[in-house]
Design an enzyme around this catalytic site. Structure first.
Site, short mmCIF file in Angstrom:
data_model
loop_
_atom_site.label_atom_id
_atom_site.label_comp_id
_atom_site.label_asym_id
_atom_site.label_seq_id
_atom_site.Cartn_x
_atom_site.Cartn_y
_atom_site.Cartn_z
N HIS A 1 -14.95 1.22 -2.90
CA HIS A 1 -13.91 0.36 -2.34
C HIS A 1 -12.96 1.11 -1.41
CE1 HIS A 1 -14.53 -2.66 -5.92
NE2 HIS A 1 -15.51 -2.68 -5.04
N TYR B 1 0.83 -1.21 0.00
CA TYR B 1 0.00 0.00 0.00
C TYR B 1 0.86 1.26 0.00
CZ TYR B 1 -4.42 -2.35 0.01
OH TYR B 1 -5.49 -3.08 -0.39
N ASN C 1 -12.40 2.84 -7.72
CA ASN C 1 -10.98 3.19 -7.54
C ASN C 1 -10.71 3.77 -6.17
OD1 ASN C 1 -10.87 2.40 -10.14
ND2 ASN C 1 -10.70 4.45 -11.01
N CYS D 1 -9.18 0.84 17.89
CA CYS D 1 -10.33 1.64 18.34
C CYS D 1 -11.30 1.99 17.21
CB CYS D 1 -9.85 2.92 19.02
SG CYS D 1 -9.09 4.11 17.88
P1 OAD Z 1 -9.60 -4.15 -13.83
O1 OAD Z 1 -8.11 -4.11 -13.82
O2 OAD Z 1 -10.27 -5.47 -13.59
O3 OAD Z 1 -10.14 -3.67 -15.25
C1 OAD Z 1 -9.67 -2.49 -15.86
C2 OAD Z 1 -10.49 -2.24 -17.12
O4 OAD Z 1 -10.05 -1.02 -17.68
C3 OAD Z 1 -10.34 -3.31 -18.21
O5 OAD Z 1 -11.63 -3.67 -18.68
C4 OAD Z 1 -9.53 -2.60 -19.30
O6 OAD Z 1 -9.88 -3.05 -20.61
C5 OAD Z 1 -9.97 -1.17 -19.08
N1 OAD Z 1 -9.00 -0.16 -19.56
C6 OAD Z 1 -7.65 -0.25 -19.70
N2 OAD Z 1 -7.14 0.89 -20.13
C7 OAD Z 1 -8.19 1.76 -20.27
C8 OAD Z 1 -8.31 3.11 -20.68
N3 OAD Z 1 -7.24 3.84 -21.05
N4 OAD Z 1 -9.55 3.66 -20.70
C9 OAD Z 1 -10.64 2.96 -20.34
N5 OAD Z 1 -10.57 1.68 -19.95
C10 OAD Z 1 -9.37 1.09 -19.91
O7 OAD Z 1 -10.10 -3.04 -12.84
P2 OAD Z 1 -11.54 -2.85 -12.16
O8 OAD Z 1 -12.64 -3.26 -13.08
O9 OAD Z 1 -11.58 -1.46 -11.63
O10 OAD Z 1 -11.32 -4.19 -5.95
O11 OAD Z 1 -11.45 -3.86 -10.97
C11 OAD Z 1 -12.50 -3.90 -10.06
C12 OAD Z 1 -12.01 -4.21 -8.68
O12 OAD Z 1 -11.21 -5.38 -8.73
C13 OAD Z 1 -11.07 -3.17 -8.09
O13 OAD Z 1 -11.73 -2.07 -7.53
C14 OAD Z 1 -10.38 -3.96 -7.04
C15 OAD Z 1 -10.09 -5.21 -7.82
O14 OAD Z 1 -10.00 -6.33 -7.11
C16 OAD Z 1 -10.88 -4.19 -4.70
O15 OAD Z 1 -9.73 -3.98 -4.40
C17 OAD Z 1 -11.95 -4.46 -3.69
#
Ligand code: OAD
Length: 259
Positions: A127, A63, A98, A138
């Site tokens: 998230h 992190y 995000n 606490c």
């Molecule tokens: P992912 O990494 O699963 O997906 C990212 C998406 O962004 C993919 O569909 C890509 O095709 C797309 N992408 C890549 N470049 C892009 C661009 N320039 N413009 C638009 N889209 C683009 O990420 P998330 O869907 O956000 O949760 O993942 C969901 C959750 O999974 C996250 O919040 C996290 C993770 O586990 C937790 O940590 C609880």
């Protein structure tokens, strides 16, 4: 693009759901993209309560690295276009998966430029946030942007109230989402005429089901993503491309008078 613009113009209320892709052009790695690994660990291995119990130093090191990396990034034209839309027309809610704070940074930047209150453009953070901490003792929760020293278990971030071990205030695998944020997002999804889904692989629940709530209520879905997702088939319009390039084109002129 024309179809997406027409849907946007006709919509009275819009839910924007974003994922890691909206920040890709700011330099933040996506979760399931090529840069998703850190020191050969997958996010699913480190973002869990079990991993933190087993090795809080390792989890904080990850992190700390993510905080430092994100702190060096700026909102891109996609974040700024969304913030501008939320600040210049009524009925827009931004919900994000995000934890990078870039929607908030965009809201502050555009609000300053327009001399407006940033509130309508601040996102619902499903998230959590990299820049908030919660005490494992606490329960105190507060904003924190300090660099993390994870060189030793003794130097890990400690609570300002009780000295207990802090954890990032993010949702880990196996944990529930903050109920107020989820409730507000569900309400916005049900009431929206349009759900604009940007940069998410739409694989993680319950976020991925928000656009379906909009559709079930008679609303439409527009997707912005360079790659297909499980939502592509149910979207009324799909814009294939990076959101930093597509959103400014889609949203130019999306502000409504009186908004
Ligand atoms: P992912 O990494 O699963 O997906 C990212 C998406 O962004 C993919 O569909 C890509 O095709 C797309 N992408 C890549 N470049 C892009 C661009 N320039 N413009 C638009 N889209 C683009 O990420 P998330 O869907 O956000 O949760 O993942 C969901 C959750 O999974 C996250 O919040 C996290 C993770 O586990 C937790 O940590 C609880």
């Amino acid at each position: 693009m024309d179809e997406a613009r027409a849907l946007l113009e006709a919509a009275k209320s819009v839910l924007v759901l974003t994922g890691a892709g909206v920040s890709a052009e700011s330099g933040v790695p996506t979760f399931r993209g090529e840069e998703g690994l850190w020191k050969s660990h997958r996010p699913e291995e480190l973002a869990t309560p079990e991993a933190f119990r087993r090795d809080p130093r390792l989890v904080w090191e990850w992190y700390g690295w993510r905080r430092a990396r994100v702190a060096a990034c700026d909102p891109n034209p996609g974040h700024l276009a969304l913030a501008r839309m939320a600040l210049t027309r009524d009925g827009v809610t931004i919900t994000t998966q995000n934890v990078d704070g870039l929607h908030e940074a965009a809201a502050l930047e555009v609000a300053r430029e327009l001399d407006r209150d940033p509130d309508p453009a601040l996102p619902l953070e499903l998230h959590g946030s990299l820049f908030r901490v919660r005490c494992t003792g606490c329960g105190e929760c507060y904003r924190d942007r300090e660099p993390v020293d994870a060189s030793d278990p003794e130097t890990l971030p400690a609570c300002r109230a009780c000295g207990g071990l802090l954890r990032p205030d993010v949702v880990w695998f196996g944990e529930g989402l903050p109920s107020d944020v989820l409730e507000r997002s569900l309400r916005a999804a049900r009431g929206a005429d349009l759900c604009l889904v940007v940069g998410t692989s739409a694989l993680v629940q319950p976020a991925a089901s928000l656009p379906l709530r909009t559709r079930d209520g008679g609303g439409r879905i527009v997707e912005v993503n360079p790659r297909p997702t499980p939502l592509s088939g149910v979207a009324s319009a799909v814009l294939r491309g990076g959101s930093g390039e597509v959103l400014p084109r889609l949203l130019s002129g999306a502000g409504a008078p009186g908004g």
